[in-house]
Motif scaffolding. Sequence first.
Motif, PDB file in Angstrom:
ATOM      1  N   THR A 491      46.105  49.100  45.068  1.00  0.00           N
ATOM      2  CA  THR A 491      45.836  48.007  45.989  1.00  0.00           C
ATOM      3  C   THR A 491      45.399  48.566  47.331  1.00  0.00           C
ATOM      4  O   THR A 491      45.747  49.681  47.706  1.00  0.00           O
ATOM      5  CB  THR A 491      47.084  47.126  46.170  1.00  0.00           C
ATOM      6  OG1 THR A 491      48.211  47.965  46.442  1.00  0.00           O
ATOM      7  CG2 THR A 491      47.367  46.332  44.909  1.00  0.00           C
ATOM      8  N   THR A 492      44.642  47.752  48.086  1.00  0.00           N
ATOM      9  CA  THR A 492      44.000  48.269  49.291  1.00  0.00           C
ATOM     10  C   THR A 492      44.531  47.676  50.585  1.00  0.00           C
ATOM     11  O   THR A 492      44.148  48.130  51.658  1.00  0.00           O
ATOM     12  CB  THR A 492      42.484  48.011  49.215  1.00  0.00           C
ATOM     13  OG1 THR A 492      42.253  46.597  49.054  1.00  0.00           O
ATOM     14  CG2 THR A 492      41.874  48.757  48.034  1.00  0.00           C
ATOM     15  N   GLN A 496      47.875  42.170  49.607  1.00  0.00           N
ATOM     16  CA  GLN A 496      47.156  41.991  48.342  1.00  0.00           C
ATOM     17  C   GLN A 496      48.128  41.834  47.174  1.00  0.00           C
ATOM     18  O   GLN A 496      49.163  42.488  47.100  1.00  0.00           O
ATOM     19  CB  GLN A 496      46.247  43.194  48.091  1.00  0.00           C
ATOM     20  CG  GLN A 496      45.383  43.087  46.843  1.00  0.00           C
ATOM     21  CD  GLN A 496      44.483  44.305  46.672  1.00  0.00           C
ATOM     22  OE1 GLN A 496      44.413  45.153  47.559  1.00  0.00           O
ATOM     23  NE2 GLN A 496      43.800  44.380  45.550  1.00  0.00           N
ATOM     24  N   THR A 497      47.803  40.927  46.257  1.00  0.00           N
ATOM     25  CA  THR A 497      48.538  40.786  45.006  1.00  0.00           C
ATOM     26  C   THR A 497      47.658  41.272  43.867  1.00  0.00           C
ATOM     27  O   THR A 497      46.439  41.384  44.006  1.00  0.00           O
ATOM     28  CB  THR A 497      48.945  39.337  44.753  1.00  0.00           C
ATOM     29  OG1 THR A 497      47.746  38.543  44.637  1.00  0.00           O
ATOM     30  CG2 THR A 497      49.810  38.802  45.877  1.00  0.00           C
ATOM     31  N   ILE A 498      48.298  41.586  42.748  1.00  0.00           N
ATOM     32  CA  ILE A 498      47.543  41.984  41.568  1.00  0.00           C
ATOM     33  C   ILE A 498      47.913  41.060  40.424  1.00  0.00           C
ATOM     34  O   ILE A 498      48.988  40.446  40.412  1.00  0.00           O
ATOM     35  CB  ILE A 498      47.813  43.445  41.176  1.00  0.00           C
ATOM     36  CG1 ILE A 498      49.279  43.637  40.763  1.00  0.00           C
ATOM     37  CG2 ILE A 498      47.444  44.409  42.276  1.00  0.00           C
ATOM     38  CD1 ILE A 498      49.536  44.955  40.088  1.00  0.00           C
ATOM     39  N   TYR A 531      51.391  46.986  47.411  1.00  0.00           N
ATOM     40  CA  TYR A 531      50.694  47.952  48.267  1.00  0.00           C
ATOM     41  C   TYR A 531      51.624  49.092  48.655  1.00  0.00           C
ATOM     42  O   TYR A 531      52.777  48.895  49.043  1.00  0.00           O
ATOM     43  CB  TYR A 531      50.186  47.255  49.516  1.00  0.00           C
ATOM     44  CG  TYR A 531      49.504  48.188  50.495  1.00  0.00           C
ATOM     45  CD1 TYR A 531      48.242  48.698  50.235  1.00  0.00           C
ATOM     46  CD2 TYR A 531      50.137  48.558  51.685  1.00  0.00           C
ATOM     47  CE1 TYR A 531      47.616  49.546  51.133  1.00  0.00           C
ATOM     48  CE2 TYR A 531      49.523  49.401  52.586  1.00  0.00           C
ATOM     49  CZ  TYR A 531      48.263  49.895  52.302  1.00  0.00           C
ATOM     50  OH  TYR A 531      47.647  50.736  53.194  1.00  0.00           O
TER      51      TYR A 531
END
Length: 998
Positions: A491-492, A496-498, A531
Amino acid sequence: MKTLVRILATVVIATLSVGPVSAATVPSNASTIVAQAVSTGTVSGSFTDSSGSPVAGAAVKISGPATYTTTTDAKGAFSISDVKPGIYMVLAQKAGYANAEIDDLAVVAGTNSIVNATMAQATFSSIREIARVSARRGTVFNASSASSAVVSAQVFQDQAQPQVQRVLDQTPGIVIDHPGTSANNASPGAITFPTIRGGLGFETASFIDGHPLSVGTFGDYVTSFLNTYTLGSTEVVKGPGAIPPELAYAIGGTVNFRTKDPTRTPTGSIAFGAQSTGGLFTNYGWSGTTPNGKFGWVLDYGVNDFEGPLTNSAALWNLPSSSIVNGSPLGFVTNAAKTNYANNPFEYSGTSVACCFRVSHVFVNKTELVKFKFGFSPSTALTVSYLGSQTWTDQNGNHNYGYNQLFAPCGIDTSGATPTNAAKPCAAYTGSNYLTGQHLFTWQNIFPPQGEWEVNNEPIFQGELRSTLGHDTLLARYYTASINRLQYSATTSPGQTITMASNIWGCRSSCNNPNNTFTGGIYNVVIPGTYFLSTEEDKLHGYTFQIDHPFGDSGNFLTASFDSSASSTRSYSYSGTSGVRSWSVPDGARQRYNTLLLKGTWQLTPKLKLVLGNYFENFYQRYSVDYVRQYAAKKDPTFVDSNINRDDVRLAMEYRANGNISYRFGYGSTIAPPYAALLNATTNIPAPLPGQTFVKGSTNNPDLKPETAIGFDLGSDVRFGRDGEMNFSWDVYRTELRNQFLTTTQFVCPNFQYDATSPNQGACLAAPTPTTVQLFASSPNNIGKARYEGIEMSLRDRPTVGLGYTVQGALLRAYPYDLGPCFYAGNVTLPGGGAPPALDCTKPTANLGIINGQNFQGSGPGGGGFFGISNHAIPYAQAYGEINWHAANGMYAAFGEQLYGHNNSLSVPAFWVANANLRLPLSKQPGRLSVQFSVDNVFNAYGNAYIDELGGVHADLVPNAQTSGGVPLYAGQTNANTIGPRTFRLVFTANLGAQPQP
């Protein structure tokens, strides 16, 4: 004229032997001539440097029944005639070179005694004292004043080991340790670091080419990223008999990784290997020196592209409890039945499992070595080099655990009087593939998304100038090195979620609701807070000046050197969704070590040498005491400066009883300053939660003292057997340590008033109020006394051709002593939300794994844990035995067994691990082209590809120790690490040009 006299004398003798001769026919001085011819001998030979180039102009002195002197010619050769028979000592001296001493040269009447020896060029790249050598025997053994071991590059290649760990573990006195909770030793990218004679990672000095390395945040040097093909040798110098230019952190000793040097003639090599767990390793090398000796070079490039045994392996796992499935958090639970263990006294249980999480042991390391040597004159040379290392590896594979987890979708049955680790009856759940109560193999300590990468970059530049001024040798060097280590998830950004598509079995909260029941279907799982980014940046530069001044004609000399090394470190991480940076070491932290060494070497008698060194040291440290507080307030941290002045003295003696027996003795002191993470320990006081009666924070300790040690070493080398090829070596040692570092938790304030307007601020009030809490804080401290002692032995026979063997090992003790009972009671562990117990010295509550007289244990993993002195244990024993065969055509075969003793850093019972090696020549010229078959861990001892969580040997705790709740504790649980599965390696090697020297 002397030659003519010898001829005439020979004719006279021959004539007399034919028949009776009248006395009148013999000249009156004939008996004198004959006596002269048969009663003297000749000494001749040559001296070369380490590359094989001749050493011209060296002063040669042989002393014994008489004394003779001469000088080597342009080819490094010399010859002395009319030498009286007897045993002589040969001394060769030349400015810019270390003395060459041969103390057992036998001169026999009528014969020529030949001396061919090496005069090592003066250099900083080696920290080992050049020992005397033997002219009568073919083996050089340790006749210096320091206990030392040298592992050549050939030893690594004989076992097809492209990494240093396994071979150094076989060497008495040095152990390559593994963090006890998180380094999967089956993975080539797992963290390893050297320790010498039981000293911890920050009590062992690590050098490359004789200069210190940046040890960064935690004070130890990670050896996982070293490529053995770029090394010429590895020196392990132990105890106070060693007197290098710089001494910091060398409590147990120093390990020095020496890179390759230019060869005299152009030499090239190509190695190509593959291993059964997957992956390749290659190395290309070329070195040489121009015919006029003006320019030498080393070019080497190696790639270790490994796939460890877990590459692309998949297993069930527990999705994070915050995972969103069907619009709601998934959640999972663990439960426990109380036992007499200090940490994690439960069997993992989960309400749900998911399939599947893939991990890998990918490890890609590229190493470059470029070294140039410029010879401006016979007395002046400049050597410059670059050593680069770039590595990429998957941290999820480097630290993952395996566990047989109880599948309990409806939770644990707690209906009985005593809780048990049984699954609650779950009729509503009808999973098609997995049933309630089954034990399912699951991954632990892994982090989504798949792939948690680590990038490590370590460039090192150095230059060394050697020259002479009259009879004096001048040395100067400059070095700079850095470590740039980055760990990150896929993740960047923090928010952020995945989304992962996973098969899920189990229940969320109530199995009666179909939306909360999962029977193996594929679901899109949304996982927030994945993250992660962590970085460590270490920079180091330094310089050294040294002058060696010989005096007298017996090899005496004085040395004065000044060494300065300065380092800066910053280390921080981001994790979760907040995006808040957490500092381990703030930007701006620095350290500088200055050392002035005065050393004298005296050859008191032909058999006794004395070395005395005095270190005047200054340690400057710049660190922050409030960076967490200031960071929260968006202000610059406040830094403070401190200076520590120290005087360390070392005395070493060498006694050469005869040509085959040498004794050594060393006595002296050492210092280990606090490393960066200790000096910059977090000052963080969390705000109390509603209803909480205490808070536990952390504080900096501005009064932290450096560790200091003083000790001795006594040892000997004995040579015997055919042609002196058999060598027995032993050492006994003891080191007394003071002020050892330990992070402890202590009672700070009974009535702490938190100040919400100024983070990490507050006051300790005289009386309680409705808003005050009790404050506890962890901080780095100095504990009492510790002792390192042991015995090291080795017996070796390694002939050039024929059967040889090695038997070596060590018994190690590394333990605290004189720890009073309040050492344990003064550092407390609190139950969640409860009041602190009274400081009752008869009921220990913390530091449970630090026991008087018992070797150091690692800190306990898992919930709660238990205190150890560090994150790894010190074994009680290590050993290695090998039998080998060398053939004249280059064939080589060997079988070896290595012992990992009790209390090893793998946390498994003592065990042996075997290796087998066979090298076959593929050309008529020995060494030109060969193929090698090697097997590591022949019998598959502890051959798992992953750590067995909480499956290690139980750690001993303080007798009758109790928790604050009064439950007696007898042991702590540990993780069982692994050697890794049986591994086969196939290596093709081609040597070009002149053959390399072993």
